[in-house]
Design a protein around this motif. Structure first.
Motif, short mmCIF file in Angstrom:
data_model
loop_
_atom_site.label_atom_id
_atom_site.label_comp_id
_atom_site.label_asym_id
_atom_site.label_seq_id
_atom_site.Cartn_x
_atom_site.Cartn_y
_atom_site.Cartn_z
N GLU A 156 0.83 -1.20 0.00
CA GLU A 156 0.00 0.00 0.00
C GLU A 156 0.87 1.26 0.00
O GLU A 156 0.60 2.22 -0.72
CB GLU A 156 -0.91 -0.01 1.23
N ARG A 157 1.94 1.24 0.81
CA ARG A 157 2.85 2.39 0.82
C ARG A 157 3.52 2.57 -0.54
O ARG A 157 3.68 3.70 -1.02
CB ARG A 157 3.90 2.21 1.92
N SER A 158 3.91 1.46 -1.18
CA SER A 158 4.54 1.56 -2.50
C SER A 158 3.58 2.12 -3.53
O SER A 158 3.94 2.96 -4.38
CB SER A 158 5.05 0.18 -2.93
N ILE A 159 2.32 1.65 -3.49
CA ILE A 159 1.32 2.14 -4.45
C ILE A 159 1.07 3.64 -4.25
O ILE A 159 0.95 4.40 -5.23
CB ILE A 159 0.01 1.34 -4.30
N ARG A 160 1.00 4.07 -2.98
CA ARG A 160 0.80 5.50 -2.74
C ARG A 160 1.96 6.31 -3.30
O ARG A 160 1.77 7.36 -3.92
CB ARG A 160 0.66 5.75 -1.24
N HIS A 161 3.16 5.84 -3.07
CA HIS A 161 4.34 6.56 -3.55
C HIS A 161 4.36 6.63 -5.08
O HIS A 161 4.58 7.69 -5.67
CB HIS A 161 5.59 5.88 -3.03
N GLU A 162 4.11 5.48 -5.72
CA GLU A 162 4.10 5.47 -7.19
C GLU A 162 2.94 6.30 -7.73
O GLU A 162 3.04 6.93 -8.79
CB GLU A 162 3.99 4.03 -7.69
N GLY A 163 1.79 6.33 -7.04
CA GLY A 163 0.66 7.14 -7.49
C GLY A 163 0.98 8.62 -7.48
O GLY A 163 0.59 9.35 -8.41
N ARG A 164 1.70 9.05 -6.45
CA ARG A 164 2.09 10.45 -6.42
C ARG A 164 3.02 10.79 -7.58
O ARG A 164 2.91 11.85 -8.21
CB ARG A 164 2.76 10.77 -5.09
N LYS A 165 3.94 9.87 -7.89
CA LYS A 165 4.83 10.11 -9.03
C LYS A 165 4.05 10.18 -10.34
O LYS A 165 4.32 11.03 -11.20
CB LYS A 165 5.87 9.00 -9.10
N ILE A 166 3.06 9.29 -10.52
CA ILE A 166 2.25 9.29 -11.75
C ILE A 166 1.47 10.59 -11.88
O ILE A 166 1.38 11.19 -12.98
CB ILE A 166 1.32 8.07 -11.76
N GLU A 220 2.29 13.50 -10.65
CA GLU A 220 3.22 14.57 -11.00
C GLU A 220 3.58 14.53 -12.47
O GLU A 220 3.63 15.57 -13.16
CB GLU A 220 4.48 14.45 -10.14
N LEU A 221 3.84 13.34 -13.02
CA LEU A 221 4.15 13.23 -14.45
C LEU A 221 2.96 13.66 -15.32
O LEU A 221 3.13 14.31 -16.36
CB LEU A 221 4.56 11.78 -14.78
N LYS A 222 1.74 13.29 -14.91
CA LYS A 222 0.56 13.66 -15.66
C LYS A 222 0.38 15.17 -15.72
O LYS A 222 0.12 15.76 -16.79
CB LYS A 222 -0.67 13.00 -15.02
N ASP A 223 0.54 15.82 -14.56
CA ASP A 223 0.43 17.28 -14.54
C ASP A 223 1.51 17.94 -15.41
O ASP A 223 1.26 18.93 -16.11
CB ASP A 223 0.54 17.79 -13.10
N HIS A 224 2.70 17.36 -15.36
CA HIS A 224 3.79 17.94 -16.14
C HIS A 224 3.51 17.86 -17.63
O HIS A 224 3.71 18.83 -18.39
CB HIS A 224 5.09 17.22 -15.79
N HIS A 225 3.04 16.67 -18.10
CA HIS A 225 2.75 16.51 -19.52
C HIS A 225 1.57 17.35 -19.98
O HIS A 225 1.54 17.86 -21.11
CB HIS A 225 2.51 15.03 -19.84
#
Length: 462
Positions: A394-404, A406-411
């Motif tokens: 669950e912690r890994s998914i939360r961390h990866e979700g935040r990264k996704i 951020e990438l979405k907003d950037h693109h």
């Protein structure tokens, strides 16, 4: 007669001491306990009860020697006084077959003022193949029991550790906190060997003593069979020298492996466990049969005792002189001494038999509870492990979700960023056109000047 009366107390005391000495010679210490016997050492798990310890100076029967400890006739120097940073170990080649056992390890530790080393007593499933010369602070996950003798904070300590094969002590930040029992112990530079005893009784727990003084005990420990014994030592840069004078396993009489069979055969052990299970199922019949056997044995011993030690009455008129009186008194006192010794022995056997019957009853009653508790413990451990895995996921998914995100907003904002960059930092169109016109005007002016100067120049004729 007066002389005889004055000698009677001393004679009775002498006869009583003679009877106790005879009882002790038969293996009983009546003055200490009516059924106390000397320990029976299992030669397949012991060394040091006979000298020399090694037949060739480099090996020990039934044990594997790891590294190169110095093997003398009466002791083994695991870590020498110099140099430091040395390790050595001795591991049993056989797996333990005894449910109840008692380990005696006489050892001596000497070194500088500041301690620099540790001594370990191991009882693990895989033995030396996994642990070798490791200490509790460097050992990889092991399954079993370890007793550590070292110094911490300027004081000598003895600590007991348990591991089910899941804990890695080598990466733990404070492994001393994992000890289930400990005590302070003065063991260094005593000038004499210290006697370490580890006593284990099934369904009763574990007890550790140093020089016959209790260190710690617990009834929460269950150590199964088929594990292997070992002893290891390690020294630091300022080394402690650990000398071991023996490793002796005391077992119940009649259960030692004197035939030197390979007790590590798993098939034989499974067959024995199966037989024990069948015996427990028919526990009531076994108890009745055992009680009948004990009764028959006691009846037979009583008959033998009566025929051997009972002394018939004599008429006082049959004694004609003091010599016959003294002889009769001597025989009666001797018979009385034998009767007392026999009563002590029979009482001890009755006590031992009753304790054995009580242990069998407790074992049958607690077997189902133990297995039920064991299964619940395993289930609880598995659920705990699954819960930890889920939390980590669950912690890994939360961390990866935040990264996704951020990438979405950037693109999504990239076109706006490019437009702003071009608009803000790119060259202006009017400036470019003006610059082009100025450049062309300058070219035209330069051309006109060149033409005029060409036309005004003097002409040359040939």
């Amino acid at each position: 007669m007066a002389l005889l009366r004055s000698l009677l107390p001393a004679l009775a005391l002498w006869l009583l001491q003679a009877g106790q000495a005879q009882a002790r010679a038969q293996g009983y210490a009546g003055a200490e306990h009516p059924f106390h016997k000397d320990p029976v050492w299992d030669p397949a798990f012991s060394f040091g009860q006979e000298h020399p310890i090694s037949p060739d100076g480099s090996s020990i029967p039934h044990f594997d020697v790891v590294n190169h400890p110095e093997i003398l006739s009466d002791r083994i120097i695991l870590t020498p006084p110099q140099p430091g940073n040395q390790r050595a170990a001795i591991w049993s080649q056989h797996s333990n077959q005894h449910e109840n056992w008692e380990v005696h390890v006489p050892f001596r530790a000497s070194g500088p003022e500041r301690a620099g080393g540790s001594l370990h007593i191991w009882y693990t499933y895989r033995g030396g193949s996994t642990t070798g010369t490791s200490t509790i602070y460097t050992a990889k996950p092991f399954e079993g029991f370890a007793l550590v003798i070292d110094s911490h904070g300027g004081k000598g300590t003895i600590r007991g550790f348990l591991n089910d094969g899941t804990t890695d002590y080598s990466i733990h930040h404070h492994p001393q906190s994992l000890a289930f029992g400990q005590c302070d112990a003065a063991y260094r530079n005593l000038g004499r060997p210290s006697d370490l005893q580890i006593i284990y009784r099934a369904n009763r727990g574990l007890k550790v003593l140093l020089d016959n003084h209790l260190c710690f005990e617990t009834d929460k420990v269950n150590l199964p069979k088929l594990y292997r014994f070992g002893i290891s030592a390690a020294s630091a840069e300022n080394p402690d020298s650990f000398e071991v004078f023996g490793f002796k396993l005391a077992v119940e009489e009649g259960h030692s492996n004197t035939d030197n069979r390979a007790p590590h055969h798993v098939e034989a052990e499974k067959e024995r466990e199966k037989q024990k299970t069948e015996e427990r199922r028919s526990g009531r019949e076994a108890l009745e049969h055992h009680a009948n056997m004990v009764a028959d044995a006691h009846n037979a011993m009583h008959k033998e005792f009566k025929s051997q030690y009972e002394y018939k009455d004599e008429d006082v008129k049959s004694f004609k002189n003091t010599e016959s009186q003294f002889s009769d008194l001597h025989m009666r006192m001797q018979a009385l001494t034998h009767q007392i010794a026999e009563v002590q022995r029979v009482t001890g056997e009755i006590s031992y038999t009753m304790n054995h019957i009580v242990e069998m009853i407790n074992g049958m009653q607690g077997e189902s509870e133990y297995h039920h508790g064991l299964s619940l413990k395993n289930l609880d451990n598995r659920l705990h492990s699954i819960d930890q895995v889920v939390q980590n996921l669950e912690r890994s998914i939360r961390h990866e979700g935040r990264k996704i995100d951020e990438l979405k907003d950037h693109h999504e904002n990239m076109p706006n960023h490019l437009k702003d960059a071009i608009t803000t930092h790119g060259p202006r169109m009017g400036f470019s056109v003006s610059l082009l016109i100025v450049f062309q005007v300058m070219l035209v002016i330069a051309y006109i000047v060149y033409k005029r100067r060409r036309s005004l120049a003097p002409k040359k004729y040939l």
